[in-house]
Design a protein around this motif. Sequence first.
Motif, PDB file in Angstrom:
ATOM      1  N   GLY A  15     -38.275  -2.273  22.041  1.00 21.09           N
ATOM      2  CA  GLY A  15     -38.034  -1.124  21.161  1.00 21.09           C
ATOM      3  C   GLY A  15     -36.653  -1.232  20.552  1.00 21.09           C
ATOM      4  O   GLY A  15     -35.644  -1.059  21.226  1.00 21.09           O
ATOM      5  N   GLY A  16     -36.577  -1.549  19.256  1.00 23.57           N
ATOM      6  CA  GLY A  16     -35.277  -1.821  18.631  1.00 23.57           C
ATOM      7  C   GLY A  16     -34.835  -3.229  18.960  1.00 23.57           C
ATOM      8  O   GLY A  16     -35.364  -3.874  19.876  1.00 23.57           O
ATOM      9  N   THR A  17     -33.857  -3.711  18.250  1.00 21.46           N
ATOM     10  CA  THR A  17     -33.372  -5.078  18.442  1.00 21.46           C
ATOM     11  C   THR A  17     -32.151  -5.068  19.352  1.00 21.46           C
ATOM     12  O   THR A  17     -31.214  -4.304  19.110  1.00 21.46           O
ATOM     13  CB  THR A  17     -32.997  -5.708  17.084  1.00 21.46           C
ATOM     14  OG1 THR A  17     -34.097  -5.575  16.202  1.00 21.46           O
ATOM     15  CG2 THR A  17     -32.640  -7.169  17.231  1.00 21.46           C
ATOM     16  N   ASP A  18     -32.162  -5.907  20.376  1.00 18.55           N
ATOM     17  CA  ASP A  18     -31.005  -6.020  21.268  1.00 18.55           C
ATOM     18  C   ASP A  18     -30.058  -7.060  20.677  1.00 18.55           C
ATOM     19  O   ASP A  18     -30.096  -8.243  21.027  1.00 18.55           O
ATOM     20  CB  ASP A  18     -31.467  -6.423  22.673  1.00 18.55           C
ATOM     21  CG  ASP A  18     -30.326  -6.412  23.683  1.00 18.55           C
ATOM     22  OD1 ASP A  18     -29.167  -6.298  23.271  1.00 18.55           O
ATOM     23  OD2 ASP A  18     -30.618  -6.538  24.889  1.00 18.55           O
ATOM     24  N   GLU A  19     -29.213  -6.589  19.749  1.00 25.10           N
ATOM     25  CA  GLU A  19     -28.333  -7.523  19.034  1.00 25.10           C
ATOM     26  C   GLU A  19     -27.305  -8.155  19.958  1.00 25.10           C
ATOM     27  O   GLU A  19     -26.898  -9.303  19.770  1.00 25.10           O
ATOM     28  CB  GLU A  19     -27.658  -6.787  17.869  1.00 25.10           C
ATOM     29  CG  GLU A  19     -28.655  -6.430  16.764  1.00 25.10           C
ATOM     30  CD  GLU A  19     -28.168  -5.348  15.823  1.00 25.10           C
ATOM     31  OE1 GLU A  19     -27.268  -4.574  16.226  1.00 25.10           O
ATOM     32  OE2 GLU A  19     -28.682  -5.279  14.704  1.00 25.10           O
ATOM     33  N   THR A  20     -26.880  -7.417  20.981  1.00 28.84           N
ATOM     34  CA  THR A  20     -25.908  -7.961  21.939  1.00 28.84           C
ATOM     35  C   THR A  20     -26.470  -9.196  22.632  1.00 28.84           C
ATOM     36  O   THR A  20     -25.778 -10.212  22.774  1.00 28.84           O
ATOM     37  CB  THR A  20     -25.527  -6.899  22.985  1.00 28.84           C
ATOM     38  OG1 THR A  20     -24.960  -5.779  22.313  1.00 28.84           O
ATOM     39  CG2 THR A  20     -24.531  -7.438  23.985  1.00 28.84           C
ATOM     40  N   ALA A  21     -27.721  -9.123  23.059  1.00 33.46           N
ATOM     41  CA  ALA A  21     -28.352 -10.263  23.730  1.00 33.46           C
ATOM     42  C   ALA A  21     -28.473 -11.453  22.779  1.00 33.46           C
ATOM     43  O   ALA A  21     -28.198 -12.599  23.156  1.00 33.46           O
ATOM     44  CB  ALA A  21     -29.729  -9.865  24.256  1.00 33.46           C
ATOM     45  N   ILE A 138     -11.006 -10.015  12.342  1.00 37.18           N
ATOM     46  CA  ILE A 138     -12.438  -9.686  12.441  1.00 37.18           C
ATOM     47  C   ILE A 138     -12.605  -8.257  12.963  1.00 37.18           C
ATOM     48  O   ILE A 138     -13.409  -7.478  12.433  1.00 37.18           O
ATOM     49  CB  ILE A 138     -13.158 -10.695  13.352  1.00 37.18           C
ATOM     50  CG1 ILE A 138     -13.218 -12.070  12.686  1.00 37.18           C
ATOM     51  CG2 ILE A 138     -14.572 -10.213  13.693  1.00 37.18           C
ATOM     52  CD1 ILE A 138     -13.646 -13.203  13.617  1.00 37.18           C
ATOM     53  N   SER A 139     -11.847  -7.898  14.005  1.00 34.63           N
ATOM     54  CA  SER A 139     -11.956  -6.559  14.591  1.00 34.63           C
ATOM     55  C   SER A 139     -11.562  -5.479  13.595  1.00 34.63           C
ATOM     56  O   SER A 139     -12.157  -4.400  13.559  1.00 34.63           O
ATOM     57  CB  SER A 139     -11.078  -6.453  15.845  1.00 34.63           C
ATOM     58  OG  SER A 139     -11.562  -7.313  16.857  1.00 34.63           O
ATOM     59  N   ASP A 140     -10.552  -5.778  12.772  1.00 34.65           N
ATOM     60  CA  ASP A 140     -10.085  -4.799  11.783  1.00 34.65           C
ATOM     61  C   ASP A 140     -11.061  -4.635  10.628  1.00 34.65           C
ATOM     62  O   ASP A 140     -11.228  -3.531  10.097  1.00 34.65           O
ATOM     63  CB  ASP A 140      -8.727  -5.226  11.202  1.00 34.65           C
ATOM     64  CG  ASP A 140      -7.593  -5.086  12.198  1.00 34.65           C
ATOM     65  OD1 ASP A 140      -7.807  -4.419  13.237  1.00 34.65           O
ATOM     66  OD2 ASP A 140      -6.512  -5.663  11.962  1.00 34.65           O
ATOM     67  N   GLU A 141     -11.694  -5.728  10.216  1.00 37.64           N
ATOM     68  CA  GLU A 141     -12.421  -5.723   8.952  1.00 37.64           C
ATOM     69  C   GLU A 141     -13.937  -5.690   9.075  1.00 37.64           C
ATOM     70  O   GLU A 141     -14.626  -5.399   8.098  1.00 37.64           O
ATOM     71  CB  GLU A 141     -12.021  -6.962   8.118  1.00 37.64           C
ATOM     72  CG  GLU A 141     -10.527  -7.114   7.858  1.00 37.64           C
ATOM     73  CD  GLU A 141      -9.948  -5.997   7.017  1.00 37.64           C
ATOM     74  OE1 GLU A 141     -10.713  -5.370   6.264  1.00 37.64           O
ATOM     75  OE2 GLU A 141      -8.738  -5.743   7.132  1.00 37.64           O
ATOM     76  N   CYS A 142     -14.483  -6.019  10.249  1.00 39.70           N
ATOM     77  CA  CYS A 142     -15.944  -6.055  10.417  1.00 39.70           C
ATOM     78  C   CYS A 142     -16.394  -4.959  11.375  1.00 39.70           C
ATOM     79  O   CYS A 142     -15.586  -4.344  12.063  1.00 39.70           O
ATOM     80  CB  CYS A 142     -16.384  -7.405  10.982  1.00 39.70           C
ATOM     81  SG  CYS A 142     -16.058  -8.782   9.894  1.00 39.70           S
ATOM     82  N   SER A 143     -17.709  -4.772  11.438  1.00 34.42           N
ATOM     83  CA  SER A 143     -18.252  -3.791  12.374  1.00 34.42           C
ATOM     84  C   SER A 143     -19.633  -4.239  12.845  1.00 34.42           C
ATOM     85  O   SER A 143     -20.227  -5.171  12.290  1.00 34.42           O
ATOM     86  CB  SER A 143     -18.350  -2.412  11.711  1.00 34.42           C
ATOM     87  OG  SER A 143     -19.234  -2.470  10.603  1.00 34.42           O
ATOM     88  N   GLY A 144     -20.129  -3.568  13.882  1.00 35.15           N
ATOM     89  CA  GLY A 144     -21.496  -3.775  14.342  1.00 35.15           C
ATOM     90  C   GLY A 144     -21.791  -5.173  14.836  1.00 35.15           C
ATOM     91  O   GLY A 144     -20.927  -5.886  15.350  1.00 35.15           O
ATOM     92  N   ALA A 145     -23.040  -5.580  14.640  1.00 35.71           N
ATOM     93  CA  ALA A 145     -23.514  -6.862  15.174  1.00 35.71           C
ATOM     94  C   ALA A 145     -22.803  -8.046  14.527  1.00 35.71           C
ATOM     95  O   ALA A 145     -22.570  -9.064  15.181  1.00 35.71           O
ATOM     96  CB  ALA A 145     -25.023  -6.988  14.967  1.00 35.71           C
ATOM     97  N   LEU A 146     -22.445  -7.921  13.246  1.00 39.55           N
ATOM     98  CA  LEU A 146     -21.743  -9.022  12.574  1.00 39.55           C
ATOM     99  C   LEU A 146     -20.397  -9.266  13.239  1.00 39.55           C
ATOM    100  O   LEU A 146     -20.026 -10.413  13.515  1.00 39.55           O
ATOM    101  CB  LEU A 146     -21.559  -8.711  11.088  1.00 39.55           C
ATOM    102  CG  LEU A 146     -20.930  -9.829  10.257  1.00 39.55           C
ATOM    103  CD1 LEU A 146     -21.875 -11.022  10.155  1.00 39.55           C
ATOM    104  CD2 LEU A 146     -20.559  -9.338   8.856  1.00 39.55           C
TER     105      LEU A 146
END
Length: 233
Positions: A15-21, A138-146
């Motif tokens: 259910g939903g995508t486990d992007e972390t995995a 990367i931490s400053d400029e990106c978010s989420g799974a990317l």
Amino acid sequence: RLYDAKQLHEAISGGGTDETAIVEILCTKSNAEIEEIKEAYRSEYESELEDDLKGDTSGYFQRLLVSLMAAGRESDEWTSDKDRAMEDAQKFYDAGESRWGTDESDINAILCLRSYCQLIETFNCFEEIAGKTIEESISDECSGALKEGYLAIVQSVRDKPAYFARRIKECMAGLGTNDSDLIRIIVSRSEIDMEEIEAVFLEKNEQTLLEAIESECGGDYKRMLLALVTMQE
């Protein structure tokens, strides 16, 4: 690699995508490992992993995964090229500092195709240009799974055991323990680099990994994790 393939299938089909995995499995693997996972997935599910990932992800994150699926990373047989590293670092800076996540094709190509030793040289050059680390940018400029995908690649290039030690600590942080992620990490690394992960974990947390498992887990689950961690010893 069947275990990784099954974990990816579960991450995609649940259910939903486990992007972390997905990030943790694919962003830390070598070309050969990715090819083995693709073959195991094909044999087990009669489906192509790349097609299933495309069907369940979108946007910049999807394109990062497709780049990784190509398994085209250069080998580490050659020494790093400082001029090329500076050129790539400038591409990072131009595509990143001004507009991370809007023009990521250069970033994907560099992170997914350059050898590990070449990437370390590139990260050093980036710090010279930007005045901060690639991780900070990367931490400053990106978010989420990317963001998680880019950071996983950078951190596993720099120090793979340190990346997994951090992920284990994150699984145990806060209320409750993220059991599925913790099991996946310990099972997948138990016969590879668990001793190195334990050493980094102790250094970073002033607590052994075994002590952390003792305090955070219970019952058969705890005994299984302890057995896996001590398997290499």
